[in-house]
Design a protein around this motif. Structure first.
Motif, short mmCIF file in Angstrom:
data_model
loop_
_atom_site.label_atom_id
_atom_site.label_comp_id
_atom_site.label_asym_id
_atom_site.label_seq_id
_atom_site.Cartn_x
_atom_site.Cartn_y
_atom_site.Cartn_z
N LEU A 31 0.82 -1.21 0.00
CA LEU A 31 0.00 0.00 0.00
C LEU A 31 0.86 1.27 0.00
N GLY A 32 2.02 1.22 0.64
CA GLY A 32 2.90 2.39 0.67
C GLY A 32 3.37 2.84 -0.70
N ALA A 33 3.41 1.92 -1.65
CA ALA A 33 3.85 2.25 -3.00
C ALA A 33 2.74 2.89 -3.83
N VAL A 34 1.51 2.89 -3.32
CA VAL A 34 0.40 3.51 -4.04
C VAL A 34 0.49 5.01 -3.80
N THR A 35 1.15 5.69 -4.73
CA THR A 35 1.26 7.14 -4.67
C THR A 35 0.55 7.73 -5.87
N GLY A 44 -0.83 6.20 -17.43
CA GLY A 44 -0.61 7.06 -18.59
C GLY A 44 -1.31 8.40 -18.53
N VAL A 45 -1.49 8.91 -17.31
CA VAL A 45 -2.11 10.23 -17.14
C VAL A 45 -1.21 11.08 -16.26
N THR A 46 -1.47 12.35 -16.21
CA THR A 46 -0.72 13.24 -15.34
C THR A 46 -1.27 13.14 -13.91
N LYS A 47 -0.50 13.67 -12.97
CA LYS A 47 -1.01 13.71 -11.59
C LYS A 47 -2.30 14.53 -11.54
N SER A 56 -7.67 12.99 -3.81
CA SER A 56 -6.54 12.70 -2.93
C SER A 56 -6.18 11.23 -3.04
N LYS A 57 -5.02 10.90 -2.50
CA LYS A 57 -4.62 9.49 -2.47
C LYS A 57 -5.64 8.68 -1.67
N GLN A 58 -6.11 9.22 -0.56
CA GLN A 58 -7.08 8.48 0.26
C GLN A 58 -8.39 8.27 -0.49
N ASP A 62 -9.91 4.64 -1.15
CA ASP A 62 -11.31 4.35 -0.80
C ASP A 62 -12.09 3.84 -2.01
N ALA A 63 -11.87 4.46 -3.15
CA ALA A 63 -12.57 4.06 -4.37
C ALA A 63 -12.14 2.67 -4.82
#
Length: 186
Positions: A31-35, A44-47, A56-58, A62-63
């Motif tokens: 889970l820590g690698a999920v940034t 293949g998208v931008t941040k 948000s990451k959370q 959640d999704a």
């Protein structure tokens, strides 16, 4: 007036890719690698593109959890529809779903990782499980069937860590017989 380049928008496809890539990163790397950066790059998208779908990451995590829970629920419903015997139907569906999917490193593994790492997600799982059991209380409310579901959870978690389960086939056969009401003591 010049013609601007218009990229074809595919919001549903992009959202699906974000969810799937976040799930896969969680399974493969934790889970820590999920940034935001890692999921955006894998998709293949931008941040900014990711943050357009999930603020948000959370929100992304959640999704992913809710998506996995929906998929798990659909699998259970399909298995229950295919089972003509009402007593223990939900428990048999739960057992087979968990054991069929537990060791594959896919959706069920991701569900486990997310639940174990996040207290609010564990609570959502507990609430979902309680609602499931409540809906099927008439057919699946017994100590033996509860024991089968709890044992399935234990096997699922042992699969997550790639811990070999001694006598797995015997355990599975025993749990299936308990969920079918054909259990003999011993």
């Amino acid at each position: 007036m010049g013609t601007a380049h218009h990229r074809r928008k595919r919001p549903a496809e992009i959202r699906r890719a974000l969810l799937d890539n976040a799930m896969q990163i969680a399974v493969d790397q934790g889970l820590g690698a999920v940034t935001v950066q890692a999921v955006a790059a894998a998709s293949g998208v931008t941040k900014g593109g990711l943050l357009h779908h999930f603020p948000s990451k959370q929100a992304l995590i959640d999704a992913v959890f809710l998506d996995l829970l929906d998929r798990f629920s659909e699998d259970l419903e399909e298995r229950m529809r295919d089972d003509p015997v009402a007593p223990g139907r939900m428990t048999r569906a739960y057992l087979s779903s968990v054991l069929d999917l537990g060791a594959d490193g896919g959706p069920t593994a991701a569900l486990s990782i997310l639940m174990l790492a996040d207290a609010p997600l564990r609570q959502r799982w507990a609430d979902w499980t309680e609602a499931l059991v409540s809906r099927h209380r008439a057919t699946d409310d017994s100590v033996d069937l509860t024991l089968v579901r709890l044992a399935a959870d234990g096997i699922w978690l042992s699969d997550l860590g790639a811990v070999p389960v001694p006598q797995r086939e015997k355990l599975l056969a025993r749990l299936q017989s308990m969920a079918s009401g054909t259990h003999e003591g011993g």
